[in-house]
Design a protein around this motif. Sequence first.
Motif, short mmCIF file in Angstrom:
data_model
loop_
_atom_site.label_atom_id
_atom_site.label_comp_id
_atom_site.label_asym_id
_atom_site.label_seq_id
_atom_site.Cartn_x
_atom_site.Cartn_y
_atom_site.Cartn_z
N GLU A 2 0.83 -1.20 0.00
CA GLU A 2 0.00 0.00 0.00
C GLU A 2 0.86 1.25 0.00
O GLU A 2 1.89 1.33 0.69
CB GLU A 2 -0.91 -0.01 1.23
CG GLU A 2 -1.89 1.14 1.28
CD GLU A 2 -2.80 1.07 2.48
OE1 GLU A 2 -3.57 2.03 2.69
OE2 GLU A 2 -2.72 0.07 3.22
N LYS A 3 0.44 2.24 -0.79
CA LYS A 3 1.20 3.48 -0.86
C LYS A 3 1.01 4.31 0.41
O LYS A 3 -0.02 4.24 1.07
CB LYS A 3 0.78 4.29 -2.09
CG LYS A 3 1.20 3.67 -3.41
CD LYS A 3 0.90 4.61 -4.57
CE LYS A 3 1.44 4.03 -5.87
NZ LYS A 3 1.21 4.93 -7.03
N LYS A 4 2.03 5.09 0.71
CA LYS A 4 2.05 5.87 1.94
C LYS A 4 2.35 7.33 1.62
O LYS A 4 3.13 7.63 0.72
CB LYS A 4 3.11 5.31 2.88
CG LYS A 4 3.21 5.97 4.23
CD LYS A 4 4.28 5.27 5.07
CE LYS A 4 4.43 5.90 6.43
NZ LYS A 4 5.45 5.20 7.24
N GLU A 5 1.72 8.25 2.39
CA GLU A 5 1.95 9.68 2.17
C GLU A 5 3.15 10.18 2.97
O GLU A 5 3.40 9.72 4.09
CB GLU A 5 0.70 10.49 2.57
CG GLU A 5 -0.38 10.50 1.51
CD GLU A 5 -1.43 11.56 1.76
OE1 GLU A 5 -2.03 12.05 0.79
OE2 GLU A 5 -1.65 11.92 2.95
N ILE A 32 7.68 8.44 -7.39
CA ILE A 32 6.99 9.09 -6.27
C ILE A 32 5.99 10.08 -6.85
O ILE A 32 6.37 10.95 -7.65
CB ILE A 32 7.99 9.81 -5.34
CG1 ILE A 32 9.00 8.82 -4.76
CG2 ILE A 32 7.24 10.53 -4.23
CD1 ILE A 32 10.09 9.48 -3.93
N LEU A 50 3.31 10.64 -2.45
CA LEU A 50 2.74 9.30 -2.29
C LEU A 50 3.69 8.30 -2.93
O LEU A 50 4.06 8.43 -4.11
CB LEU A 50 1.37 9.21 -2.97
CG LEU A 50 0.48 8.01 -2.64
CD1 LEU A 50 0.10 8.02 -1.16
CD2 LEU A 50 -0.77 8.02 -3.51
N CYS A 51 4.13 7.31 -2.13
CA CYS A 51 5.05 6.30 -2.67
C CYS A 51 4.84 4.97 -1.97
O CYS A 51 4.13 4.89 -0.96
CB CYS A 51 6.50 6.77 -2.55
SG CYS A 51 7.08 6.93 -0.86
N LYS A 52 5.51 3.93 -2.48
CA LYS A 52 5.28 2.58 -1.97
C LYS A 52 6.25 2.18 -0.86
O LYS A 52 5.89 1.38 0.00
CB LYS A 52 5.38 1.57 -3.12
CG LYS A 52 4.23 1.64 -4.12
CD LYS A 52 4.38 0.55 -5.17
CE LYS A 52 3.22 0.57 -6.15
NZ LYS A 52 3.35 -0.49 -7.19
#
Length: 263
Positions: A2-5, A32, A50-52
């Motif tokens: 899941e991507k995270k901010e 990103i 936002l990236c993984k």
Amino acid sequence: MEKKEWYLEYEIHMNRPGLLGDIASLLGMLSINIVTINGVDDSRRGMLLLCKSHEQIERLQSILATMEDITVTKLREPKLRDRLAVRHGRYIQRDADDKKTFRFVRDELGLLVDFMAELFKQEGHKLIGIRGMPRVGKTESIVAASVCANKRWLFVSSTLIKQTVRSQLIEDEYSENNVFIIDGIVSTRRSNERHWQLIRELMRLPATKVIEHPDIFVRHTEYKLDDFDYIIELRHEADEEITYELVDQSSFFGNDGFSNIDF
């Protein structure tokens, strides 16, 4: 995965043409995504990213450290103040000594309403105090923030339209989804024991309570400023002094014990 901010903020030393494009290209090469971007000061820019993986952020940080035109000031999981800074293009002013005190001027009512709305959306007990001189927009901001947060507001004590001092609520008004508004001056000057019993019941309720004039409130009750989760100060101008001299003077009170001054 899941991507995270993440929140990236950097100070610009030389705002040369193409600087933002270079940083955007770097983010693209690292896969990103830019969610939001805005200036957050005269010489700073903030971004929600936002990236993984954390490795992407580590690589970004190491590359940005080599760029002479900027200095990274923040690269972290976004806090509420970060999100609002990007949304409004300015940071909320926070007291350097008391980290739970936040300062606004009347020109920042939109930022204040947005800030309080985000606090109101959080579940559980929350005690918020708001200081300010007459007609600066305290009550109106609380009501507007309640609307933005999709919460029902309920005046326990107030002078907004007419003097209100509640001594009881009906059953559905005890909802944890309500925002309970208490005027510290009205409650301490015109209340009775039934009113205070109601306030004590609400203090135990896992819901949001907003108290205008918290300094007056704690002066005459068993509660302390340490009990507050947030203190908000609202001024007409940044250098305005918030004072309660009128409250302490006998001339402030009329024949019925309370004047028509809307504090």
